[in-house]
Write a protein that holds these residues in place. Structure first.
Motif, PDB file in Angstrom:
ATOM      1  N   GLY A 122      -3.866  -2.735  96.364  1.00 29.55           N
ATOM      2  CA  GLY A 122      -2.793  -3.651  96.728  1.00 29.55           C
ATOM      3  C   GLY A 122      -1.556  -3.455  95.867  1.00 29.55           C
ATOM      4  N   THR A 123      -0.406  -3.784  96.426  1.00 30.71           N
ATOM      5  CA  THR A 123       0.877  -3.653  95.724  1.00 30.71           C
ATOM      6  C   THR A 123       1.012  -4.727  94.653  1.00 30.71           C
ATOM      7  OG1 THR A 123       1.879  -2.795  97.755  1.00 30.71           O
ATOM      8  CG2 THR A 123       3.375  -3.598  96.043  1.00 30.71           C
ATOM      9  N   TYR A 124       1.439  -4.312  93.476  1.00 34.47           N
ATOM     10  CA  TYR A 124       1.688  -5.258  92.387  1.00 34.47           C
ATOM     11  C   TYR A 124       3.073  -5.897  92.558  1.00 34.47           C
ATOM     12  CZ  TYR A 124      -2.233  -3.489  89.534  1.00 34.47           C
ATOM     13  OH  TYR A 124      -3.472  -3.146  89.047  1.00 34.47           O
ATOM     14  N   GLY A 125       3.231  -7.085  91.948  1.00 31.91           N
ATOM     15  CA  GLY A 125       4.545  -7.706  91.860  1.00 31.91           C
ATOM     16  C   GLY A 125       4.978  -8.500  93.070  1.00 31.91           C
ATOM     17  N   GLN A 171       1.919  -9.726  85.701  1.00 28.77           N
ATOM     18  CA  GLN A 171       2.205  -8.339  86.073  1.00 28.77           C
ATOM     19  C   GLN A 171       1.608  -7.967  87.426  1.00 28.77           C
ATOM     20  OE1 GLN A 171       0.360  -9.260  83.433  1.00 28.77           O
ATOM     21  NE2 GLN A 171      -1.324  -7.829  82.998  1.00 28.77           N
ATOM     22  N   PHE A 172       0.595  -8.702  87.873  1.00 28.38           N
ATOM     23  CA  PHE A 172      -0.003  -8.414  89.170  1.00 28.38           C
ATOM     24  C   PHE A 172       0.787  -9.058  90.312  1.00 28.38           C
ATOM     25  CE2 PHE A 172      -3.525  -7.794  86.252  1.00 28.38           C
ATOM     26  CZ  PHE A 172      -4.126  -6.651  86.753  1.00 28.38           C
ATOM     27  N   GLY A 173       1.416 -10.191  90.040  1.00 26.37           N
ATOM     28  CA  GLY A 173       2.170 -10.890  91.061  1.00 26.37           C
ATOM     29  C   GLY A 173       1.495 -12.192  91.447  1.00 26.37           C
ATOM     30  N   VAL A 217     -15.563  -5.729  80.721  1.00 27.85           N
ATOM     31  CA  VAL A 217     -14.794  -4.722  80.006  1.00 27.85           C
ATOM     32  C   VAL A 217     -13.452  -4.483  80.692  1.00 27.85           C
ATOM     33  CG1 VAL A 217     -15.739  -2.723  81.234  1.00 27.85           C
ATOM     34  CG2 VAL A 217     -14.964  -2.470  78.867  1.00 27.85           C
ATOM     35  N   PHE A 218     -13.317  -4.923  81.956  1.00 25.92           N
ATOM     36  CA  PHE A 218     -12.078  -4.763  82.702  1.00 25.92           C
ATOM     37  C   PHE A 218     -11.332  -6.097  82.778  1.00 25.92           C
ATOM     38  CE2 PHE A 218     -15.157  -1.710  84.449  1.00 25.92           C
ATOM     39  CZ  PHE A 218     -14.459  -0.526  84.254  1.00 25.92           C
ATOM     40  N   ALA A 219     -10.054  -6.030  83.144  1.00 24.19           N
ATOM     41  CA  ALA A 219      -9.267  -7.247  83.362  1.00 24.19           C
ATOM     42  C   ALA A 219      -9.901  -8.053  84.488  1.00 24.19           C
ATOM     43  CB  ALA A 219      -7.828  -6.876  83.712  1.00 24.19           C
ATOM     44  N   PRO A 220      -9.809  -9.381  84.454  1.00 24.51           N
ATOM     45  CA  PRO A 220     -10.441 -10.198  85.502  1.00 24.51           C
ATOM     46  C   PRO A 220     -10.043  -9.783  86.909  1.00 24.51           C
ATOM     47  CG  PRO A 220      -9.660 -11.586  83.716  1.00 24.51           C
ATOM     48  CD  PRO A 220      -9.153 -10.203  83.424  1.00 24.51           C
ATOM     49  N   GLU A 221      -8.790  -9.340  87.086  1.00 24.15           N
ATOM     50  CA  GLU A 221      -8.306  -8.957  88.408  1.00 24.15           C
ATOM     51  C   GLU A 221      -8.974  -7.694  88.933  1.00 24.15           C
ATOM     52  OE1 GLU A 221      -5.175 -11.310  86.291  1.00 24.15           O
ATOM     53  OE2 GLU A 221      -6.476  -9.630  85.771  1.00 24.15           O
ATOM     54  N   LEU A 222      -9.604  -6.925  88.076  1.00 21.01           N
ATOM     55  CA  LEU A 222     -10.126  -5.606  88.467  1.00 21.01           C
ATOM     56  C   LEU A 222     -11.628  -5.454  88.267  1.00 21.01           C
ATOM     57  CD1 LEU A 222      -7.281  -3.470  86.828  1.00 21.01           C
ATOM     58  CD2 LEU A 222      -7.450  -4.176  89.219  1.00 21.01           C
ATOM     59  N   ARG A 223     -12.329  -6.525  87.993  1.00 19.25           N
ATOM     60  CA  ARG A 223     -13.741  -6.412  87.609  1.00 19.25           C
ATOM     61  C   ARG A 223     -14.673  -6.015  88.741  1.00 19.25           C
ATOM     62  NH1 ARG A 223     -14.228 -11.739  83.644  1.00 19.25           N
ATOM     63  NH2 ARG A 223     -12.961 -10.873  81.940  1.00 19.25           N
ATOM     64  N   VAL A 224     -14.298  -6.287  89.998  1.00 16.93           N
ATOM     65  CA  VAL A 224     -15.154  -5.902  91.122  1.00 16.93           C
ATOM     66  C   VAL A 224     -14.343  -5.058  92.104  1.00 16.93           C
ATOM     67  CG1 VAL A 224     -16.979  -6.725  92.664  1.00 16.93           C
ATOM     68  CG2 VAL A 224     -16.171  -8.205  90.843  1.00 16.93           C
ATOM     69  N   SER A 225     -13.430  -4.273  91.573  1.00 13.48           N
ATOM     70  CA  SER A 225     -12.572  -3.446  92.413  1.00 13.48           C
ATOM     71  C   SER A 225     -13.262  -2.123  92.746  1.00 13.48           C
ATOM     72  CB  SER A 225     -11.223  -3.216  91.721  1.00 13.48           C
ATOM     73  OG  SER A 225     -11.424  -2.634  90.439  1.00 13.48           O
ATOM     74  N   HIS A 226     -12.510  -1.195  93.273  1.00 10.63           N
ATOM     75  CA  HIS A 226     -13.047   0.070  93.765  1.00 10.63           C
ATOM     76  C   HIS A 226     -13.816   0.835  92.679  1.00 10.63           C
ATOM     77  CE1 HIS A 226     -13.307   3.501  96.365  1.00 10.63           C
ATOM     78  NE2 HIS A 226     -12.594   4.268  95.572  1.00 10.63           N
TER      79      HIS A 226
END
Length: 333
Positions: A122-125, A171-173, A217-226
């Motif tokens: 997804g697009t940030y910002g 920073q994610f939006g 170990v990852f940012a909350p926004e990315l913990r279950v991402s690709h």
């Protein structure tokens, strides 16, 4: 996507089966024609000194791996052109069209994706609805309006459960969770549902999953991402192959190691005898992974902090139906 060909089984028979993770027969983007990859090919052969060769493909085969690898991973503007193309030979038509006509290899499958796939794409910002719609400017205006309704800015239904009821980091939006929800469905999750439904409607053995175990170990926004399920599927507790500063299981409890054991054993069980539930040692406390059924579609959710379980595969139905119904007309895939 991972595809495996399996041999053997309880009765010593030979069969084939496929496992598709974060991908499948419907391309993640627009599926172009045979010339789509030409610019990428031309750029690569130019950079490795094969542009003037009478047989550029043969010249590429002679390029040392280190040189070709550095080129492919370097500053190339056109490598995005590589991907599935309709060549009229190996690939006859759009993946969704061939699925609709039943033109696919009819073998048992596992298919699925991670809950927050769209967080990786997804697009940030994006902070407002107008900005979100502007990011969809390549799509027809009337279709964009339908998407905005199907994918509202509503944290109760948007992905990234690690955030609870919170908005993402700046920073994610402000509307990143909305963006990630649509992006994940568009790229992988809606096509996976369509694939599972198609396979099952042909009477083929089908299992669908959703990976939902976060990794701190990852940012909350990315913990279950690709890609986050890969260390679990291969029981890669040490994080071999990961970036030196990232060890997926660092700081996680035994429940995460248990999940890795459970997932890797489940995958192996499917490969061995086409049933992910039959491996020796499987806890009876964990519900069975049900076969996918078009009348009562269910996937299996792999969790670490709660017991893995089956769920109805009907969440975000309006949005995913919209995406799948417009696979060719809007998305060219």
């Amino acid at each position: 996507m991972v595809q495996l060909t399996a041999y053997g089984g309880r009765d010593d028979h030979i069969y084939r089966a496929a496992i598709m993770q974060s991908g499948g027969p419907i391309l993640y983007g627009a599926q172009g024609g045979a010339n789509k990859t030409q610019a990428a090919f031309d750029q690569i052969v130019s950079q490795v000194g094969c542009a003037s060769s009478t047989d550029r493909l043969e010249c590429l085969r002679a390029v040392p791996f280190s040189s070709l690898n550095a080129t492919m991973n370097g500053n190339l503007s056109s490598t995005a052109g590589f991907g599935v193309v309709t060549d009229g030979d190996f690939v006859q038509d759009y993946g969704s069209a061939q699925l609709g006509r039943g033109q696919f290899t009819k073998v048992p499958i596992i298919i699925g994706a991670n809950s927050d796939e769209g967080a990786s794409f997804g697009t940030y910002g994006i902070n407002t609805t107008d900005q979100f719609e502007a990011s969809l400017s390549a799509l027809p205006e009337s279709y964009r309006k339908d998407l905005l309704k199907a994918y509202p800015d509503d944290l109760r239904v948007n992905v990234i459960q690690s955030l609870g009821a919170q908005r993402p980091a700046p920073q994610f939006g402000y509307q990143f969770r909305r963006v990630a929800t649509y992006s994940g469905d568009y790229v992988f999750i809606a096509p996976a549902r369509k694939t599972a439904h198609t396979w099952a409607s042909h009477g083929l053995l089908t299992y669908k999953f959703r990976f939902n175990a976060d990794q701190k170990v990852f940012a909350p926004e990315l913990r279950v991402s690709h890609f986050k399920e890969i260390p679990f599927v291969f029981r890669n507790i040490e994080g071999v192959g990961s970036r030196p500063d990232i060890k997926p299981f660092t700081g996680l409890g035994q429940n995460y190691i248990d999940l890795a054991y459970f997932m890797s054993s489940t995958w192996a069980s499917f490969i061995y005898d086409l049933d992910p539930n039959t491996w020796e040692g499987r806890s009876k406390k964990i519900p069975r992974w049900p076969k996918y059924n078009v009348r009562d579609p269910q996937d299996f959710v792999f969790e670490a902090n709660v017991t893995s379980h089956a769920e109805r595969d009907t969440y975000r139905k309006e949005g995913m139906d919209l995406i799948n119904k417009n696979a060719v007309e809007v998305y060219s895939r």
